[in-house]
Structures are given as C-alpha cells and as structure tokens.
Scaffold this motif. Structure first.
Motif, mmCIF file in Angstrom:
data_model
loop_
_atom_site.group_PDB
_atom_site.id
_atom_site.type_symbol
_atom_site.label_atom_id
_atom_site.label_comp_id
_atom_site.label_asym_id
_atom_site.label_seq_id
_atom_site.Cartn_x
_atom_site.Cartn_y
_atom_site.Cartn_z
ATOM 1 N N HIS A 32 -2.340 5.362 -6.108
ATOM 2 C CA HIS A 32 -3.088 4.769 -5.000
ATOM 3 C C HIS A 32 -2.456 3.425 -4.698
ATOM 4 O O HIS A 32 -1.567 3.321 -3.897
ATOM 5 C CB HIS A 32 -4.564 4.657 -5.391
ATOM 6 N N HIS A 33 -2.921 2.382 -5.317
ATOM 7 C CA HIS A 33 -2.200 1.112 -5.286
ATOM 8 C C HIS A 33 -2.420 0.403 -6.603
ATOM 9 O O HIS A 33 -3.198 0.854 -7.442
ATOM 10 C CB HIS A 33 -2.582 0.253 -4.077
ATOM 11 N N GLN B 280 -6.347 -5.665 1.290
ATOM 12 C CA GLN B 280 -6.735 -5.362 -0.085
ATOM 13 C C GLN B 280 -6.949 -6.604 -0.963
ATOM 14 O O GLN B 280 -7.995 -6.756 -1.578
ATOM 15 C CB GLN B 280 -5.694 -4.444 -0.724
ATOM 16 N N GLN C 244 -8.667 0.232 10.223
ATOM 17 C CA GLN C 244 -9.543 0.868 9.233
ATOM 18 C C GLN C 244 -10.813 0.055 9.041
ATOM 19 O O GLN C 244 -10.857 -1.143 9.284
ATOM 20 C CB GLN C 244 -8.807 1.118 7.915
ATOM 21 N N LYS D 204 -9.816 -8.904 0.243
ATOM 22 C CA LYS D 204 -11.191 -8.436 0.013
ATOM 23 C C LYS D 204 -11.569 -8.568 -1.454
ATOM 24 O O LYS D 204 -12.708 -8.872 -1.785
ATOM 25 C CB LYS D 204 -11.424 -7.043 0.578
ATOM 26 N N GLY E 79 -9.404 6.109 1.738
ATOM 27 C CA GLY E 79 -9.189 6.053 0.303
ATOM 28 C C GLY E 79 -9.687 4.737 -0.226
ATOM 29 O O GLY E 79 -9.839 3.771 0.525
ATOM 30 N N GLY E 80 -9.965 4.732 -1.508
ATOM 31 C CA GLY E 80 -10.412 3.493 -2.129
ATOM 32 C C GLY E 80 -10.484 3.682 -3.622
ATOM 33 O O GLY E 80 -10.029 4.697 -4.153
ATOM 34 N N ARG F 284 -11.762 -1.338 -8.781
ATOM 35 C CA ARG F 284 -10.555 -2.139 -9.029
ATOM 36 C C ARG F 284 -10.491 -2.638 -10.470
ATOM 37 O O ARG F 284 -11.528 -2.785 -11.132
ATOM 38 C CB ARG F 284 -10.528 -3.375 -8.116
ATOM 39 N N GLU G 259 0.862 -1.187 0.000
ATOM 40 C CA GLU G 259 0.000 0.000 0.000
ATOM 41 C C GLU G 259 0.896 1.233 0.000
ATOM 42 O O GLU G 259 0.484 2.290 0.402
ATOM 43 C CB GLU G 259 -0.874 0.012 1.248
ATOM 44 N N ARG H 264 1.974 -1.007 8.883
ATOM 45 C CA ARG H 264 2.861 -0.350 7.921
ATOM 46 C C ARG H 264 4.064 0.210 8.651
ATOM 47 O O ARG H 264 3.926 0.950 9.615
ATOM 48 C CB ARG H 264 2.117 0.788 7.202
ATOM 49 N N GLY I 44 -14.162 -0.482 -3.589
ATOM 50 C CA GLY I 44 -14.395 -0.277 -2.158
ATOM 51 C C GLY I 44 -13.661 0.924 -1.631
ATOM 52 O O GLY I 44 -13.198 1.790 -2.382
ATOM 53 N N ILE I 45 -13.553 0.929 -0.327
ATOM 54 C CA ILE I 45 -12.934 2.062 0.347
ATOM 55 C C ILE I 45 -12.480 1.586 1.731
ATOM 56 O O ILE I 45 -12.956 0.547 2.212
ATOM 57 C CB ILE I 45 -13.930 3.236 0.486
ATOM 58 N N ALA I 46 -11.586 2.340 2.341
ATOM 59 C CA ALA I 46 -11.166 1.988 3.700
ATOM 60 C C ALA I 46 -10.959 3.257 4.533
ATOM 61 O O ALA I 46 -9.849 3.785 4.590
ATOM 62 C CB ALA I 46 -9.891 1.159 3.651
ATOM 63 N N SER J 176 -2.846 -3.854 4.374
ATOM 64 C CA SER J 176 -4.313 -3.761 4.384
ATOM 65 C C SER J 176 -4.820 -5.101 3.865
ATOM 66 O O SER J 176 -4.040 -5.858 3.288
ATOM 67 C CB SER J 176 -4.803 -2.626 3.478
HETATM 68 N N1 ASP Z 1 -6.497 -0.874 0.675
HETATM 69 C C1 ASP Z 1 -6.661 0.550 0.572
HETATM 70 C C2 ASP Z 1 -5.945 1.263 1.706
HETATM 71 O O1 ASP Z 1 -5.639 0.672 2.737
HETATM 72 C C3 ASP Z 1 -8.078 0.965 0.602
HETATM 73 C C4 ASP Z 1 -8.851 0.511 -0.558
HETATM 74 O O2 ASP Z 1 -8.404 0.655 -1.692
HETATM 75 O O3 ASP Z 1 -9.981 0.045 -0.333
HETATM 76 O O4 ASP Z 1 -5.718 2.453 1.626
#
Ligand code: ASP
Length: 470
Positions: free
Chosen positions: A328-329, A191, A228, A194, A365-366, A369, A167, A213, A409-411, A189
């Motif tokens: 983001h990721h 990620q 989160q 999920k 953030g989210g 995908r 992340e 982290r 999604g979001i976290a 996370s």
């Molecule tokens: N995994 C992401 C984070 O921890 C959140 C997400 O993309 O749902 O920021």
C-alpha cells in the motif's frame, strides 16, 4: 427591464409576459413560423415566432421576451419538462453570435474524438450529459461534506507545494526560484499531512483533496491529477473506518441515485488471499448482472500482505537494493500479531490495509497507520531507505515522539466512484477539464515551453535530447 426567469419556471407563468435568456439549442424554420428551442441552465423551452426569430443561429446567446401559452394537447412534447407550454416571442435581442460548432452537442458525445472534445471542453460541457454529470458531482461532494461535518469531522486544506509523499507513482516536481537547485513536489496524496493532523489532535479530518501522480493513464485513472475524499480518524479500529465509509456511500447512493440498487448489503469483506483464490483478482466485479447499469456491487478487500517483492518499477522506494516494497504505502501498520515476523519473514506480515472495490474497480484504499517511531523506522529499513532517504521523512519520525494517537483512514476516489456509479466509460467523463490520455490539458495548451527568462530565474536549463548530456 423585467426580471429574467428560468426556462423551467415558464410552466408556472402561463398567460404572462416573461423574459428568458439562454442559447439557441435548435431551430426549425417553417417559412412564416420559426421555432427555436431555447436552453438555459434549467432546461429547454420552445419559442415560436415569425420575423423576430428569422436571423437566429444555433448557439447564439439571446434574450427573449414573450407570452407563455399552453400548447394544445396534440402539440405537447412529453420529452421536455416544459413540453406543455411554449413562448410566443415578442422581442428578441441577440447578446452574442455563435460560429458553427466544431461538433454536435445534442448527442451523448461518445462518438466524437476525445482530443477535440477536450480542446473545446467549454462547448462539450454544454452537452446535457456532461452538464448533468458535473451537477451530480457537485451534489455528491456537498453530500459527503455534510455527512462528515455532521459527524464532527474538520475539513482542512493541506499544501500543494510540498515534499514528496510517495503513493507508488512518480512525482511532479516544481523548481524553486528562491532556493536554487531545489524543488517542491506536488502531493501524490495528503497522506503525511493528515497523519500530522492526527498528531495535532484534530482526531477527525477530511478534505476533498487534489492528488498529483505522474503515471500512465488508464480508463479508471486520469493522467496527472484526480480528486479523492481524503479522511483520517484517531482512536479507531479498521472496522470503524469500514463502517463509516459504508454508511456514507450507502446513504449517498440511496439519496442521490435512487434508481441504483446494491448487489449486497452489508458489503462483503474478503481477505486478500480469499478474494484472489475465489476470483483471481483483488478487485472482483460482483454484479449479478453485468449488463444492468443500475447495479452497484461494493466490496472490501482486507488483510493484504504488508510488502510485495520489490521490482525495478519501484524506483521511487528505497535504494533499489532492498527486497521489499510496501503493497500500500510505507505508513501502513503491520498486523499487531505479525510484528515479530518483521525481522524473520517480512513477506508473511499482514498489513492493516483496506481496499474499497466497486463493480470491479478499486475505488479507494486506506489503512491503520504505524504510530510507533521504531516500527516506522524498521519499515523504512526494510524498503531499503538509505540514511539520506530516511532524512526526507525525519519530520514524521520526530512528530511520532510527541504523543501520537493510534490512527487510520481511507481515501475513496471521487472521480472513480462517480464514474462507476454512473457507468461512464472513463473518469474524464466526470471531470470538467481533464487532461487527455496523452498528457495534454483541456482547452489550454499545456505542457508548453516557457520564456528563457523564466528558466533563468529558476536556474534551469533545458537540454536538447539529441545532444549528449554532460
Ligand atoms: N493516501 C492513500 C492513497 O492516496 C489513502 C490512505 O491511505 O488513506 O491511496
């Protein structure tokens, strides 16, 4: 023995003998008469007595039996909930004595050195402000849980001993005893799990998830671990995710923090470009009055570029040779209109990312995908993954070959949102046992050295830093 009652219930038990248990919060000796304030989880009540109270010291734990009496109007104390009554002590038993505390607990505590508060966190939590924050936190989590369960979400726990889930931070790694020379990583996370749960068909998942982290602490981030609200949904648009999150937190604030007010509803949404131009940041503080502790300014930032230029700090991505790092990721989907640009001009590609901002803090953030194997593969190439690195994520690419629903999604960060709502200066003020800014755990002395035997079992050797590594 008579049943113990709580301090706050004394109001309803005037002229009755009660038994109370708790801590000696304060003590005032007037010679013949001694007053103590007795504290339990429900509040404080005044106890009055003679010799029976003489030997009590601050923070002793006691059992007090006595008669609840109305106080005359001129002696009532409007500052405490039970201020209309007091208890005339008949019998006092000391259950345990307390030494003198290392710091006062009847203040808000901000003035006390944080390392000392952290060393004696179990005393620091006796402080009414801290106890209140933890109780509120519990209510917030219960509220979130009920809200989502009512909307057909499934709560799922995902592993803590796992493989790297980048992340954008360094991993914590855990050596394996059974597989020599191999390591688990603690999840930055959930990620990937999920997303796999979406492939598994759950459609609506959430978890109050612990994330790990290894990054330098800041006041809006704890060192090491944080919590989160991790959620993911299938067959949704970005707007669905924003709307659900907005409804959840709008209701939560209204029901649990009725004194707070929101600067603007619905929450404003800005594109990344817009917000940078207008406010010079992607997390603007939109409060009208920044001194107003009751004001909450939520906003969304969307339409981020999918990639940023890769810098040296992005060592955890790719080979270090590639030009691009995910903003983001690496699982965030490109805007569908921009997919052709992935080959031509990757830095121009927008990502379907969304950031939640509250009073100038990024609190969540989210994204939508990637759910096509080819696109995921292309993104891995663009961020410079070697064949070996790609292999680490082969399970995602494989899962994506078995019918994967579009998902996103979001976290939102539980600690961070609570910090911002309560106007606390740091996330550590809403965590029970936070790790300090220097990486020291509360109360327990970690990190610490381990026995040579443990290292041996783990096939590890600690190399002294002043010796030359071979
Ligand atoms: N995994 C992401 C984070 O921890 C959140 C997400 O993309 O749902 O920021």
């Amino acid at each position: 023995m008579t049943q113990r009652v709580l301090v706050r219930d004394t109001l309803k038990l005037v002229n009755q003998i009660v038994r109370l248990s708790g801590w000696v919060h304060a003590r005032r000796d007037h010679g013949k008469l001694v007053f103590i304030d007795l504290r339990d989880r429900s509040g404080i009540v005044q106890i009055v007595g003679g010799d029976v109270l003489k030997d009590l010291r601050i923070e002793d734990v006691v059992d007090v039996s006595g008669l609840v009496k109305d106080r005359p109007a001129n002696l009532q104390n409007p500052k405490i909930e039970t201020g209309k009554v007091e208890v005339e002590a008949r019998k006092v038993t000391v259950l345990s004595h307390s030494k003198e505390l290392p710091f006062p607990i009847d203040t808000d505590g901000y003035e006390i050195d944080e390392e000392i508060r952290s060393k004696y966190r179990y005393l620091d939590i006796r402080r009414p402000r801290m106890a209140k924050n933890l109780r509120l936190r519990s209510k917030v989590v219960a509220y979130i849980r009920n809200f989502l369960l009512d909307r057909d979400f499934v709560e799922v726990e995902t592993p803590i001993l796992t493989k790297t889930t980048p992340e954008g931070a360094r991993d914590f790694i855990v050596p394996s005893r059974l597989k020599k020379g191999k390591f688990y990583a603690l999840p930055q996370s959930p990620q990937q799990y999920k997303q796999l749960l979406m492939v598994a068909g759950l459609e609506r998942y959430f978890q109050i998830a612990r994330c790990f982290r290894d990054e330098d602490p800041r006041k809006d981030r704890a060192y090491g671990e944080f919590t989160q609200l991790d959620l993911e949904m299938s067959f949704v648009t970005q707007n669905d995710i924003l709307t659900l999150t907005e409804e959840l937190f709008t209701r939560l604030v209204k029901d649990l923090f009725p004194d707070k007010h929101m600067t603007q509803t619905p929450w404003p949404r800005f594109s990344h470009n817009q917000v940078r131009q207008k406010y010079g940041t992607d997390k603007p503080d939109l409060r009208k009055d920044k001194n107003d502790v009751q004001e909450l300014a939520f906003s969304w930032t969307i339409d981020f570029p999918l990639f940023a230029e890769q810098s040296k700090e992005d060592f955890y991505y790719g080979s270090g040779q590639a030009k691009f790092a995910p903003s983001h990721h690496m699982f965030t989907a490109p805007h569908p209109d921009d997919i052709p640009l992935l080959d031509k001009d990757p830095l121009k590609v927008r990502g379907l990312q969304h950031d939640l901002v509250l009073n100038g803090f990024e609190v969540g953030g989210g994204s939508i995908r990637i759910h096509q194997r080819e696109v995921q593969d292309k993104v891995f190439d663009l961020i410079g993954f070697t064949k070996e690195q790609k292999k680490q994520f082969e399970h995602m690419l494989t899962a994506f070959t078995y019918g994967v629903p579009p998902h996103g999604g979001i976290a939102p960060g539980v600690d961070r949102i609570l910090m911002a709502i309560l106007g606390e200066p740091s996330v550590r003020e809403v965590m029970a046992f936070p790790t300090s800014a220097s990486g020291q755990t509360s109360v327990m002395d970690a990190p610490s050295v381990v026995e040579p035997q443990q290292l041996k079992e783990l096939h590890l050797k600690v190399v002294e830093s002043n010796k030359k590594e071979k």
